[in-house]
Write an enzyme that holds these catalytic residues in place. Sequence first.
Site, PDB file in Angstrom:
ATOM      1  N   GLU A 117       0.857  -1.196   0.000  1.00 25.33           N
ATOM      2  CA  GLU A 117       0.000   0.000   0.000  1.00 25.33           C
ATOM      3  C   GLU A 117       0.886   1.236   0.000  1.00 25.33           C
ATOM      4  O   GLU A 117       2.109   1.130   0.191  1.00 25.33           O
ATOM      5  CB  GLU A 117      -0.937  -0.022   1.216  1.00 25.33           C
ATOM      6  CG  GLU A 117      -1.985  -1.123   1.112  1.00 25.33           C
ATOM      7  CD  GLU A 117      -2.904  -1.228   2.321  1.00 25.33           C
ATOM      8  OE1 GLU A 117      -2.570  -0.649   3.369  1.00 25.33           O
ATOM      9  OE2 GLU A 117      -3.936  -1.887   2.212  1.00 25.33           O
ATOM     10  N   HIS A 239      -9.047   9.416   3.528  1.00 24.03           N
ATOM     11  CA  HIS A 239      -8.713   8.335   2.582  1.00 24.03           C
ATOM     12  C   HIS A 239      -9.012   8.871   1.186  1.00 24.03           C
ATOM     13  O   HIS A 239     -10.093   9.422   0.947  1.00 24.03           O
ATOM     14  CB  HIS A 239      -9.555   7.094   2.878  1.00 24.03           C
ATOM     15  CG  HIS A 239      -9.024   5.859   2.218  1.00 24.03           C
ATOM     16  ND1 HIS A 239      -9.068   5.674   0.856  1.00 24.03           N
ATOM     17  CD2 HIS A 239      -8.416   4.769   2.723  1.00 24.03           C
ATOM     18  CE1 HIS A 239      -8.513   4.501   0.570  1.00 24.03           C
ATOM     19  NE2 HIS A 239      -8.108   3.940   1.681  1.00 24.03           N
ATOM     20  N   ARG A 285      -0.972   8.785   1.531  1.00 28.69           N
ATOM     21  CA  ARG A 285      -2.376   9.199   1.391  1.00 28.69           C
ATOM     22  C   ARG A 285      -2.621  10.690   1.386  1.00 28.69           C
ATOM     23  O   ARG A 285      -3.498  11.170   0.686  1.00 28.69           O
ATOM     24  CB  ARG A 285      -3.169   8.648   2.558  1.00 28.69           C
ATOM     25  CG  ARG A 285      -3.530   7.274   2.344  1.00 28.69           C
ATOM     26  CD  ARG A 285      -4.388   6.802   3.441  1.00 28.69           C
ATOM     27  NE  ARG A 285      -4.394   5.373   3.244  1.00 28.69           N
ATOM     28  CZ  ARG A 285      -4.854   4.511   4.100  1.00 28.69           C
ATOM     29  NH1 ARG A 285      -5.351   4.925   5.230  1.00 28.69           N
ATOM     30  NH2 ARG A 285      -4.830   3.244   3.828  1.00 28.69           N
ATOM     31  N   HIS A 346     -11.154   9.416   7.415  1.00 29.62           N
ATOM     32  CA  HIS A 346     -10.954   7.969   7.527  1.00 29.62           C
ATOM     33  C   HIS A 346     -10.319   7.563   8.853  1.00 29.62           C
ATOM     34  O   HIS A 346     -10.735   6.586   9.463  1.00 29.62           O
ATOM     35  CB  HIS A 346     -10.043   7.543   6.372  1.00 29.62           C
ATOM     36  CG  HIS A 346      -9.711   6.097   6.339  1.00 29.62           C
ATOM     37  ND1 HIS A 346     -10.678   5.118   6.214  1.00 29.62           N
ATOM     38  CD2 HIS A 346      -8.524   5.435   6.416  1.00 29.62           C
ATOM     39  CE1 HIS A 346     -10.088   3.929   6.204  1.00 29.62           C
ATOM     40  NE2 HIS A 346      -8.790   4.088   6.345  1.00 29.62           N
ATOM     41  N   ARG A 381      -0.614   8.640   9.262  1.00 25.61           N
ATOM     42  CA  ARG A 381      -0.487   7.199   9.510  1.00 25.61           C
ATOM     43  C   ARG A 381      -0.115   6.441   8.244  1.00 25.61           C
ATOM     44  O   ARG A 381      -0.695   6.660   7.177  1.00 25.61           O
ATOM     45  CB  ARG A 381      -1.822   6.655  10.021  1.00 25.61           C
ATOM     46  CG  ARG A 381      -1.829   5.150  10.207  1.00 25.61           C
ATOM     47  CD  ARG A 381      -3.199   4.679  10.627  1.00 25.61           C
ATOM     48  NE  ARG A 381      -4.159   4.913   9.587  1.00 25.61           N
ATOM     49  CZ  ARG A 381      -4.769   3.951   8.902  1.00 25.61           C
ATOM     50  NH1 ARG A 381      -4.512   2.689   9.147  1.00 25.61           N
ATOM     51  NH2 ARG A 381      -5.658   4.254   7.982  1.00 25.61           N
TER      52      ARG A 381
END
Length: 529
Positions: A117, A239, A285, A346, A381
């Site tokens: 990811e 997100h 992100r 998110h 994060r």
Amino acid sequence: MNIPAKLIKTDFLIIGSGAAGLLAAGRLADHGSVILLNKGTFQDSSTWNAQGGIAGVCSDNDSFESHVQDTLIAGAGLCHEDVVRAIVGHGTRIIQELIDIGAGFDRLHGELHLTREGGHSSRRIAHAKDATGRAIGEALLAQITPHRNIRRLEQHTAIDLITSQHPGLGGSNRCLGAYVLNPGGVVLTIAAGQTILATGGAGKVYLYTSNPHAASGDGIAMAWRAGCSVMNLEFIQFHPTCLFHRQGSNMLLSEALRGEGAQLVDRHGRRFVFDYDKRGELAPRDIVARAIDHEIKKQGVDCMYLDVRPIKREKVEDHFRNIHSRLLELGLDMTREPVPVVPAAHYLCGGIRADVHGRTDLDGLYAIGETAATGLHGANRLASNSLLECLVMADCCAADVLQQPEQPSGPIPLWDESGIVPETERIQIKQNWDEIRATMSHYVGIVRSDERLRRARRRLRLIQDEIAAYYWKHPVTQDLLELRNLALMAELIVQSAQQRHESRGLHYSTDYPQTDDQARDTILKPVDL
Ligand code: FAD
Ligand code: SIN
């Protein structure tokens, strides 16, 4: 002794039954009585909805140091490195434990199948297709189900913590348990030797969110009212790819889709993320979410699109079968056409200030999982690090709880309902809910400015006053409790954002576009305000 019906006593009270609460319950149940609460069902949690997976070093091509470095880079200089090392260091063990208790992670040729990811330099995400949270939740729930020491109370909403600074109780301040609303509208007083908050995040503070309804920041608001400090609440992770659709507004399209080759395009089919970062769709992100937000505003459109067609159809139908079938139900076939997406709130990187064991400022009170801020995530994060944090914290927390001396049971005040009058209309509650969420989305979203934050603060103050005037006069209901918590959460987020005069990680301000040389946490303490 004659115990009044509304008073219940337990050794350990765990508020919240996502990954963090479930694991803690299992660890503590051999040592005393446990009450495990949730305010809906076990499935109504972020844990159950997690798609992508759990990060941990599980292959010879990866290393602990590389996972640590990726986490530090994503955190934009604000991670607490000792915490990162402590949590990441348990990844391999925790994933093995999940496998041992039956979480069916995907395998390929006998080895764990790992995905990649954004922000990860290796494939290190263990997953169960695209429904990893459900697999973990079911395994943890099955493990605790036979345990006689665990009393599971669903649809029970914690209202407030009980502390020894309650009028008339004297002594040093510690947490004595919580007041809890049961489904029949009765308020229970639960007295506990140790109380653990595992209440998850606060995505409901925004209009668009991937979070389930339960995520109204209750734990943070309760801890704040009980005197605990909170940390880094300005860092809300949006997100990048939530479905833009009237009937599926909180559905997530997992980052693992981009990890496997899906591309972000505008309505003309142009891949635009490379204009913002050379890593394209696999940039962290915050960068991808800001790129989408910027293009939506620049082009004056409602959404961008995720084109999944570069991934082989068979892989989509196998690995992403859950997402694919949910989209088909909405009339969207992602193997044939790009899917409309927008960024949505998110994950809350900040929370109740706690150490890796979940210890807070208040004796007898622990905070674990998303509701806590340990310093693992810093200003942003790294994907799939949060399930890991929940489980490692729950494990360390239980070990710490078991070291504590038994608490003598003293007097505990029952919930006071004198002065309550029946309510005549509910429109005010709905109106306040809508106003908070709109204010936060318009003024405290991906891009912030001093003026927007000031406007938000003014509106939220007014709403807080209205709620305060209403709250104590009427019987408590779940939506009124959540509204009070949501309003406080929103105000704390704005105050935290106002204290940061730089742009870092997830906090971007047009008035302070630079990043300071020195990184510092934003810590708010109830006594200071
Ligand atoms: P939760 O799982 O959110 O559980 C909170 C619990 O608290 C619930 O049981 C709720 O009912 C209860 N509760 C709340 N308030 C009260 C109250 N007042 N009284 C009683 N009970 C209360 N992270 C990853 O690492 N990998 C992923 O792939 C991933 N995918 C995600 C996908 C989605 C759609 C979402 C929303 C999040 C995802 N995350 C992922 C983040 C991760 O799922 C969460 O951070 C994590 O599950 C939080 O677990 P938790 O135990 O702290 O809280
Ligand atoms: C996702 O599957 O994209 C969510 C992963 C995460 O939030 O860690």
